[in-house]
Scaffold this motif. Structure first.
Motif, mmCIF file in Angstrom:
data_model
loop_
_atom_site.group_PDB
_atom_site.id
_atom_site.type_symbol
_atom_site.label_atom_id
_atom_site.label_comp_id
_atom_site.label_asym_id
_atom_site.label_seq_id
_atom_site.Cartn_x
_atom_site.Cartn_y
_atom_site.Cartn_z
ATOM 1 N N LEU A 191 0.815 -1.214 0.000
ATOM 2 C CA LEU A 191 0.000 0.000 0.000
ATOM 3 C C LEU A 191 0.848 1.262 0.000
ATOM 4 O O LEU A 191 0.467 2.281 -0.588
ATOM 5 C CB LEU A 191 -0.938 -0.004 1.203
ATOM 6 N N LYS A 192 2.003 1.217 0.642
ATOM 7 C CA LYS A 192 2.906 2.362 0.625
ATOM 8 C C LYS A 192 3.368 2.653 -0.801
ATOM 9 O O LYS A 192 3.541 3.813 -1.189
ATOM 10 C CB LYS A 192 4.112 2.085 1.528
ATOM 11 N N ALA A 193 3.555 1.586 -1.575
ATOM 12 C CA ALA A 193 3.986 1.745 -2.968
ATOM 13 C C ALA A 193 2.808 2.009 -3.917
ATOM 14 O O ALA A 193 3.025 2.361 -5.080
ATOM 15 C CB ALA A 193 4.731 0.492 -3.427
ATOM 16 N N ASN A 194 1.584 1.853 -3.411
ATOM 17 C CA ASN A 194 0.390 2.009 -4.246
ATOM 18 C C ASN A 194 -0.657 2.852 -3.511
ATOM 19 O O ASN A 194 -1.611 2.312 -2.941
ATOM 20 C CB ASN A 194 -0.189 0.640 -4.600
ATOM 21 N N PRO A 195 -0.507 4.171 -3.524
ATOM 22 C CA PRO A 195 -1.497 5.038 -2.855
ATOM 23 C C PRO A 195 -2.901 4.848 -3.434
ATOM 24 O O PRO A 195 -3.055 4.529 -4.621
ATOM 25 C CB PRO A 195 -0.971 6.446 -3.147
ATOM 26 N N GLY A 196 -3.893 5.020 -2.565
ATOM 27 C CA GLY A 196 -5.271 4.915 -3.017
ATOM 28 C C GLY A 196 -5.760 3.493 -3.201
ATOM 29 O O GLY A 196 -6.736 3.243 -3.908
ATOM 30 N N LYS A 197 -5.089 2.533 -2.551
ATOM 31 C CA LYS A 197 -5.470 1.118 -2.675
ATOM 32 C C LYS A 197 -5.831 0.555 -1.298
ATOM 33 O O LYS A 197 -5.570 1.160 -0.259
ATOM 34 C CB LYS A 197 -4.315 0.301 -3.265
ATOM 35 N N ARG A 198 -6.414 -0.643 -1.307
ATOM 36 C CA ARG A 198 -6.780 -1.328 -0.064
ATOM 37 C C ARG A 198 -6.323 -2.784 -0.114
ATOM 38 O O ARG A 198 -6.286 -3.390 -1.183
ATOM 39 C CB ARG A 198 -8.290 -1.259 0.172
ATOM 40 N N ALA A 199 -6.042 -3.321 1.063
ATOM 41 C CA ALA A 199 -5.583 -4.705 1.171
ATOM 42 C C ALA A 199 -6.346 -5.417 2.280
ATOM 43 O O ALA A 199 -6.763 -4.792 3.257
ATOM 44 C CB ALA A 199 -4.085 -4.753 1.458
ATOM 45 N N ALA A 200 -6.500 -6.715 2.130
ATOM 46 C CA ALA A 200 -7.105 -7.549 3.169
ATOM 47 C C ALA A 200 -6.122 -8.664 3.527
ATOM 48 O O ALA A 200 -5.574 -9.331 2.633
ATOM 49 C CB ALA A 200 -8.426 -8.142 2.699
ATOM 50 N N VAL A 201 -5.893 -8.835 4.816
ATOM 51 C CA VAL A 201 -5.092 -9.948 5.332
ATOM 52 C C VAL A 201 -6.046 -10.906 6.014
ATOM 53 O O VAL A 201 -6.677 -10.560 7.015
ATOM 54 C CB VAL A 201 -4.023 -9.455 6.326
ATOM 55 N N VAL A 202 -6.188 -12.109 5.450
ATOM 56 C CA VAL A 202 -7.123 -13.104 5.966
ATOM 57 C C VAL A 202 -6.321 -14.263 6.550
ATOM 58 O O VAL A 202 -5.635 -14.985 5.819
ATOM 59 C CB VAL A 202 -8.069 -13.622 4.857
ATOM 60 N N ALA A 203 -6.392 -14.422 7.864
ATOM 61 C CA ALA A 203 -5.662 -15.503 8.544
ATOM 62 C C ALA A 203 -6.644 -16.545 9.047
ATOM 63 O O ALA A 203 -7.630 -16.207 9.703
ATOM 64 C CB ALA A 203 -4.848 -14.939 9.698
ATOM 65 N N VAL A 204 -6.385 -17.811 8.726
ATOM 66 C CA VAL A 204 -7.231 -18.923 9.177
ATOM 67 C C VAL A 204 -6.328 -20.066 9.622
ATOM 68 O O VAL A 204 -5.433 -20.467 8.884
ATOM 69 C CB VAL A 204 -8.163 -19.441 8.052
ATOM 70 N N GLU A 205 -6.559 -20.561 10.816
ATOM 71 C CA GLU A 205 -5.727 -21.656 11.315
ATOM 72 C C GLU A 205 -6.567 -22.719 12.008
ATOM 73 O O GLU A 205 -7.564 -22.407 12.669
ATOM 74 C CB GLU A 205 -4.694 -21.130 12.316
ATOM 75 N N SER A 206 -6.116 -23.981 11.861
ATOM 76 C CA SER A 206 -6.720 -25.083 12.588
ATOM 77 C C SER A 206 -5.627 -25.981 13.168
ATOM 78 O O SER A 206 -5.330 -27.050 12.613
ATOM 79 C CB SER A 206 -7.640 -25.910 11.686
ATOM 80 N N PRO A 207 -5.011 -25.566 14.276
ATOM 81 C CA PRO A 207 -4.063 -26.459 14.939
ATOM 82 C C PRO A 207 -4.692 -27.791 15.332
ATOM 83 O O PRO A 207 -3.984 -28.799 15.448
ATOM 84 C CB PRO A 207 -3.645 -25.648 16.175
ATOM 85 N N THR A 208 -6.019 -27.808 15.526
ATOM 86 C CA THR A 208 -6.702 -29.063 15.836
ATOM 87 C C THR A 208 -6.436 -30.112 14.764
ATOM 88 O O THR A 208 -6.310 -31.306 15.063
ATOM 89 C CB THR A 208 -8.222 -28.834 15.958
ATOM 90 N N ALA A 209 -6.343 -29.671 13.515
ATOM 91 C CA ALA A 209 -6.127 -30.601 12.399
ATOM 92 C C ALA A 209 -4.724 -31.190 12.403
ATOM 93 O O ALA A 209 -4.440 -32.129 11.647
ATOM 94 C CB ALA A 209 -6.395 -29.895 11.071
#
Length: 350
Positions: free
Chosen positions: A155-173
């Motif tokens: 985003l610092k290199a691309n003004p006017g943009k948006r990002a999503a960080v999607v974290a999913v974990e299953s240590p049970t698995a």
């Protein structure tokens, strides 16, 4: 131009158990072991600082002998559902649409998917066809903060943009039914499953705490301290008992130079957003921060309510701060540790 964290939202699996309700399953599973060993393991669960946890599998499935293929099939199915749910919630919180996202980072280390999770999300949410994708798969507990760092640099290199960080974990698995080592026991006692999405923006109109700076710190010759070993039965946890002491020995080098580079000291930091790796690590870091007049109460509370969800957990801590009325100018320090061995840091200002 500044990069801001606009929203954080979590999603939890449908199965949940209090730790006290897991003990009967644990007792049955350990029935072939010596009574002294069984009592010791039950005490580990009872004293782990985790009151409750969520899972993509019910307890009966967790303690049933399943193959890596069967567990990974459940992981694939359920993580897509959780990821979609958390992303939609975070978009609603920030009054955005899926097509407003330009950069999609997905984070997970507890299963294997090809194509990666981000491909499924683009199709399920009808996101833009030119969405930039980045799956982060092998950074463990540190990866939630790593994803934020990668998003910030994009985003610092691309003004006017948006990002999503999607974290999913299953240590049970990754639970190993035939492994009676202390590493497997401790891991089972502290880990739980979950998901979270962070939306970041370099758009002028969006609001949220600004990312002032970010950095990674690598511990030399410490690859053996934490990670997974791929076996026929799945991903077997590697967790060295020296982790808390190693963190403590490197703590000054991790925290103080990073803050000094930004002309602040730990006394200037108002909010600590620390990954709850487990009770011993939390106690170690709490004593270090406590000597500096700070607390990590939110970290302890997230561990108590959900367990350690690997990369996801620090984002649950972050959400607690974003839901508060924090005064302008306050500083927050995000900190997490993971395989490598490494530490990730982000300095925020409201």
């Amino acid at each position: 131009m500044s990069v801001k964290i606009v929203s954080v939202a979590k999603a939890l699996p449908k199965y949940t158990r209090n730790t006290k309700d897991i003990i009967p399953y644990l007792d049955l599973w350990l029935s072939g072991q010596e009574s002294r060993f069984r009592r010791k393991i039950i005490k580990i669960f009872e004293n782990a600082g985790v009151d409750k946890r969520y899972s993509i599998m019910d307890a009966e499935e967790v303690f049933h002998k399943t193959s890596f293929e069967e567990k990974n099939d459940i992981y694939e199915r359920e993580t897509v559902i959780l990821a979609e749910s958390s992303l939609k919630k975070s978009l609603r919180k920030s009054s955005l649409e899926a097509k407003d996202i330009d950069f999609l980072i997905t984070v997970s280390c507890t299963g294997i998917m090809i194509p990666s999770l981000d491909a499924y999300l683009i199709n399920r949410l009808d996101m833009k066809q030119d969405t930039v994708r980045l799956p982060v798969t092998e950074m463990g507990c540190a990866a939630g903060v790593s994803g934020i760092i990668y998003a910030k640099n994009f985003l610092k290199a691309n003004p006017g943009k948006r990002a999503a960080v999607v974290a999913v974990e299953s240590p049970t698995a990754t639970f190993q039914l035939d492994d009676f080592s202390m590493v497997n026991m401790v891991s089972a006692a502290i880990f739980g499953d979950g998901a979270a999405t962070v939306i970041l923006s370099s758009c002028e109109e969006d609001r949220g705490p600004v990312i002032v700076d970010e950095a990674m710190y690598h511990f030399y010759h410490a690859e053996q301290m934490m990670g997974f070993k791929l076996r026929n039965t799945g991903l077997q946890m590697i967790l060295d008992k020296s982790v808390p002491e190693t963190i403590a020995s490197h703590f000054p080098a991790i925290v103080h130079p990073f803050l000094e580079k930004n002309q602040v000291q730990i006394a200037d930091v108002d909010h600590l957003i620390f990954h709850p790796g487990g009770k011993k690590i939390v106690q170690t870091v709490e004593s270090l921060f406590g000597s500096l007049g700070k607390n990590i109460n939110d970290t302890k509370e997230v561990l108590r309510l959900y367990g350690n969800m690997s990369s996801v957990t620090v984002l649950y801590v972050l959400q607690r701060f974003l839901e508060r009325d924090i005064k302008e100018g306050d500083l927050g320090l995000m900190l997490s540790f993971g395989p490598g061995f490494s530490a990730q840091r982000v300095l925020l200002q409201w």
